[in-house]
Write a protein that holds these residues in place. Structure first.
Motif, PDB file in Angstrom:
ATOM      1  N   ALA A   1       0.873  -1.174   0.000  1.00  9.47           N
ATOM      2  CA  ALA A   1       0.000   0.000   0.000  1.00  9.47           C
ATOM      3  C   ALA A   1       0.911   1.225   0.000  1.00  9.47           C
ATOM      4  N   LEU A   2       0.909   1.964  -1.117  1.00  5.94           N
ATOM      5  CA  LEU A   2       1.803   3.113  -1.269  1.00  5.94           C
ATOM      6  C   LEU A   2       0.988   4.386  -1.508  1.00  5.94           C
ATOM      7  N   THR A   3       1.695   5.475  -1.722  1.00  5.45           N
ATOM      8  CA  THR A   3       1.055   6.764  -1.989  1.00  5.45           C
ATOM      9  C   THR A   3       0.094   6.644  -3.172  1.00  5.45           C
ATOM     10  N   SER A   4      -1.097   7.208  -3.018  1.00  4.77           N
ATOM     11  CA  SER A   4      -2.095   7.161  -4.082  1.00  4.77           C
ATOM     12  C   SER A   4      -2.759   8.530  -4.217  1.00  4.77           C
ATOM     13  N   GLU A   5      -3.619   8.673  -5.225  1.00  4.26           N
ATOM     14  CA  GLU A   5      -4.303   9.958  -5.437  1.00  4.26           C
ATOM     15  C   GLU A   5      -5.122  10.345  -4.211  1.00  4.26           C
ATOM     16  N   LYS A   6      -5.818   9.355  -3.651  1.00  6.67           N
ATOM     17  CA  LYS A   6      -6.591   9.585  -2.437  1.00  6.67           C
ATOM     18  C   LYS A   6      -5.742   9.163  -1.248  1.00  6.67           C
ATOM     19  N   PRO A   7      -5.384  10.093  -0.353  1.00  4.89           N
ATOM     20  CA  PRO A   7      -4.506   9.750   0.775  1.00  4.89           C
ATOM     21  C   PRO A   7      -5.037   8.565   1.582  1.00  4.89           C
ATOM     22  N   LYS A   8      -4.132   7.644   1.930  1.00  8.44           N
ATOM     23  CA  LYS A   8      -4.512   6.463   2.697  1.00  8.44           C
ATOM     24  C   LYS A   8      -4.539   6.781   4.188  1.00  8.44           C
ATOM     25  N   LYS A   9      -5.509   6.185   4.890  1.00  9.26           N
ATOM     26  CA  LYS A   9      -5.594   6.364   6.341  1.00  9.26           C
ATOM     27  C   LYS A   9      -4.541   5.521   7.059  1.00  9.26           C
ATOM     28  N   GLY A  10      -4.267   4.349   6.497  1.00 11.33           N
ATOM     29  CA  GLY A  10      -3.333   3.436   7.144  1.00 11.33           C
ATOM     30  C   GLY A  10      -1.891   3.697   6.765  1.00 11.33           C
ATOM     31  N   GLU A  11      -1.024   2.793   7.205  1.00  8.71           N
ATOM     32  CA  GLU A  11       0.405   2.919   6.947  1.00  8.71           C
ATOM     33  C   GLU A  11       0.721   2.622   5.487  1.00  8.71           C
ATOM     34  N   HIS A  12       1.787   3.233   4.994  1.00 10.93           N
ATOM     35  CA  HIS A  12       2.357   2.839   3.714  1.00 10.93           C
ATOM     36  C   HIS A  12       3.303   1.678   4.035  1.00 10.93           C
ATOM     37  N   ARG A  13       3.078   0.540   3.407  1.00 13.21           N
ATOM     38  CA  ARG A  13       3.797  -0.664   3.832  1.00 13.21           C
ATOM     39  C   ARG A  13       3.873  -1.669   2.695  1.00 13.21           C
ATOM     40  N   VAL A  14       4.787  -2.618   2.851  1.00 19.31           N
ATOM     41  CA  VAL A  14       4.933  -3.687   1.871  1.00 19.31           C
ATOM     42  C   VAL A  14       5.322  -4.973   2.593  1.00 19.31           C
ATOM     43  N   TYR A  15       4.765  -6.073   2.114  1.00 15.07           N
ATOM     44  CA  TYR A  15       5.118  -7.406   2.599  1.00 15.07           C
ATOM     45  C   TYR A  15       5.706  -8.185   1.427  1.00 15.07           C
ATOM     46  N   VAL A  16       6.880  -8.760   1.638  1.00 15.11           N
ATOM     47  CA  VAL A  16       7.546  -9.559   0.609  1.00 15.11           C
ATOM     48  C   VAL A  16       7.808 -10.951   1.180  1.00 15.11           C
ATOM     49  N   SER A  17       7.328 -11.971   0.489  1.00 12.63           N
ATOM     50  CA  SER A  17       7.546 -13.353   0.920  1.00 12.63           C
ATOM     51  C   SER A  17       8.272 -14.115  -0.172  1.00 12.63           C
ATOM     52  N   ILE A  18       9.230 -14.928   0.231  1.00 11.88           N
ATOM     53  CA  ILE A  18       9.975 -15.768  -0.707  1.00 11.88           C
ATOM     54  C   ILE A  18       9.781 -17.223  -0.303  1.00 11.88           C
ATOM     55  N   ARG A  19       9.229 -17.999  -1.218  1.00 13.38           N
ATOM     56  CA  ARG A  19       8.965 -19.415  -0.959  1.00 13.38           C
ATOM     57  C   ARG A  19       9.957 -20.275  -1.729  1.00 13.38           C
ATOM     58  N   SER A  20      10.661 -21.142  -1.008  1.00 10.43           N
ATOM     59  CA  SER A  20      11.512 -22.145  -1.634  1.00 10.43           C
ATOM     60  C   SER A  20      10.926 -23.512  -1.301  1.00 10.43           C
ATOM     61  N   ARG A  21      11.664 -24.566  -1.574  1.00  8.60           N
ATOM     62  CA  ARG A  21      11.113 -25.906  -1.355  1.00  8.60           C
ATOM     63  C   ARG A  21      10.699 -26.111   0.100  1.00  8.60           C
ATOM     64  N   ASN A  22      11.528 -25.663   1.023  1.00 11.02           N
ATOM     65  CA  ASN A  22      11.259 -25.930   2.437  1.00 11.02           C
ATOM     66  C   ASN A  22      10.965 -24.695   3.272  1.00 11.02           C
ATOM     67  N   GLU A  23      11.323 -23.528   2.776  1.00 10.00           N
ATOM     68  CA  GLU A  23      11.264 -22.338   3.617  1.00 10.00           C
ATOM     69  C   GLU A  23      10.270 -21.303   3.097  1.00 10.00           C
ATOM     70  N   MET A  24       9.865 -20.437   4.014  1.00 11.80           N
ATOM     71  CA  MET A  24       9.165 -19.210   3.653  1.00 11.80           C
ATOM     72  C   MET A  24       9.889 -18.088   4.381  1.00 11.80           C
ATOM     73  N   ILE A  25      10.414 -17.147   3.614  1.00  4.56           N
ATOM     74  CA  ILE A  25      11.147 -16.020   4.186  1.00  4.56           C
ATOM     75  C   ILE A  25      10.281 -14.778   4.043  1.00  4.56           C
ATOM     76  N   ASN A  26      10.053 -14.088   5.147  1.00  2.66           N
ATOM     77  CA  ASN A  26       9.156 -12.937   5.148  1.00  2.66           C
ATOM     78  C   ASN A  26       9.909 -11.646   5.423  1.00  2.66           C
ATOM     79  N   GLY A  27       9.558 -10.614   4.670  1.00  2.07           N
ATOM     80  CA  GLY A  27      10.098  -9.285   4.905  1.00  2.07           C
ATOM     81  C   GLY A  27       8.966  -8.271   4.978  1.00  2.07           C
ATOM     82  N   TYR A  28       9.091  -7.338   5.894  1.00  2.00           N
ATOM     83  CA  TYR A  28       8.075  -6.290   6.061  1.00  2.00           C
ATOM     84  C   TYR A  28       8.781  -4.944   6.104  1.00  2.00           C
TER      85      TYR A  28
END
Length: 387
Positions: A108-135
């Protein structure tokens, strides 16, 4: 805000390094990631790395991709599902020995209509055995949309760089401010849990380091529960049993429960995470202790007084006393027993195994732990109500 010339050189270096690696990348990005795509699509040699990048943008397309309408579109659960979708698509196309990752991103990033919540991103990387999360929480209001998009794409690149090479380039995110926040975590056991849900395996066991245990491991004392949350009482009980019995003690969660809703994959993973550094957690599909006894023969189950009462309550056996005795016979035949810990009842009175009406012939299956030796009145229900 960014010093783009040196950043471009850093980005190019990392993209080249990833292209030289054997990794195959499939991605699903919602709300951002266009700069990431540009860096690879304009670089010779990326065709051996990138398989496909999807950019679902409208809610209806995302709903169709997920197979449901999620409880919010910008969260870790959605990023994980995107990563799973990307990984499974790639896995169908390539040989099992290939180094494949599915990358999921929702933001959720800057948009024409200002957002009430936080500007944020979630990135997940899935491999055979793992899930790596970044926020990444962005300092709201200090960047343009283009600048936020650039930063998020660098964050995606940074996560992949960390996965592929177990390294980080501090300069890639050097323009983060004190108002920005980065969180990262790794679930080594994600693949094992997913396989558990998709197959008829009766249980999986994951040790405190996040590694899958061999099923040949014997279990002697098991503390079953929902562990929502795991608290000091559970940990102290495990330590007490270890000292008293001079034996290993493991924990167990069933995804099926006669009194509660079944657990989904994300709930299970969150519960498992609590046990990292604590002890082995078994995830099973056993609804009843009769079923548990089949898979954990010779084991003693450490239960609270309230659980022991339910084990002997005919309500859970279609109000049939003989069915309850049959279940006890199965448990007994599998050489399983119960260690009963005292608990407070709904009126605040302390109850123990002496307050349980055990049918004749089965008393030796229930052993009381004296409250003088161990007592802890904390409960998960109380913790949840306080929170």
């Amino acid at each position: 805000m960014s010093n783009f010339k040196p950043l471009n050189q850093i980005i190019e270096k990392i993209v080249n390094k990833i292209n030289e690696d054997a990794v195959k990348i499939n991605g699903v990005f919602a709300g951002s990631g266009s700069s990431f795509a540009h860096w690879f699509l304009t670089k010779a040699g990326s065709s051996k790395t990138l398989l496909q990048l999807d950019f679902p943008y409208s809610y209806s397309v995302i709903d169709e991709m997920l197979g449901c309408t999620p409880n919010g579109y910008v969260n870790e659960v959605v990023a994980n599902e995107f990563a799973n979708i990307a990984y499974k698509r790639a896995n169908k196309l390539l040989a099992p020995e290939e180094k494949i990752i599915g990358v999921g991103c929702t933001s959720a990033l800057t948009s024409e209509k200002p957002k009430k919540g936080e500007h944020r991103v979630y990135v997940s990387i899935r491999s055979r055995n793992e899930m790596i999360n970044g926020y990444l929480k962005l300092n709201k209001g200090i960047r343009t949309r283009i600048e936020e998009e650039d930063l998020v794409s660098r964050f995606i690149l940074d996560q992949i760089n960390r996965f592929c090479f177990s390294s980080e380039d501090q300069t890639l995110l050097k323009d983060l401010t004190s108002g920005d926040k980065v969180e990262r975590k790794k679930n080594k056991f994600y693949g094992a849990v997913e396989q558990f849900f998709e197959t008829d395996k009766p249980f999986v066991a994951i040790n405190k380091d996040g590694h899958l245990l061999d099923f040949s491991d014997s279990f002697t004392y098991i503390i079953p529960g929902s562990f929502n949350p795991l608290h000091s009482g559970h940990k102290q009980l495990a330590e007490f049993i270890k000292r008293m019995k001079k034996s290993r003690v493991d924990f167990e969660i069933s995804i099926f429960n006669v009194d509660k809703d079944n657990m989904n994959k994300e709930e299970v993973i969150n519960r498992i995470s609590q046990f990292m550094g604590v002890g082995t957690i078994i995830i099973s599909k056993s609804k009843t202790f009769a079923e548990k006894s089949i898979h954990f023969k010779g084991c003693s189950f450490v239960v609270g007084w309230d659980t022991a009462v339910r084990i002997l309550d005919t309500k859970y056996y279609d109000n049939n006393f003989e069915s309850m005795l049959t279940a006890l016979d199965i448990i007994k035949e599998n050489h399983c027993r119960f260690l009963v810990v005292g608990r407070l009842d709904e009126f605040g009175a302390f109850r123990n195994a002496n307050d349980i009406d055990v049918p004749s012939g089965y008393q030796d299956m229930f052993t009381m732990i004296d409250e003088k030796r161990f007592r802890n009145d904390i409960s998960s229900t109380e913790i949840r109500s306080q929170n």
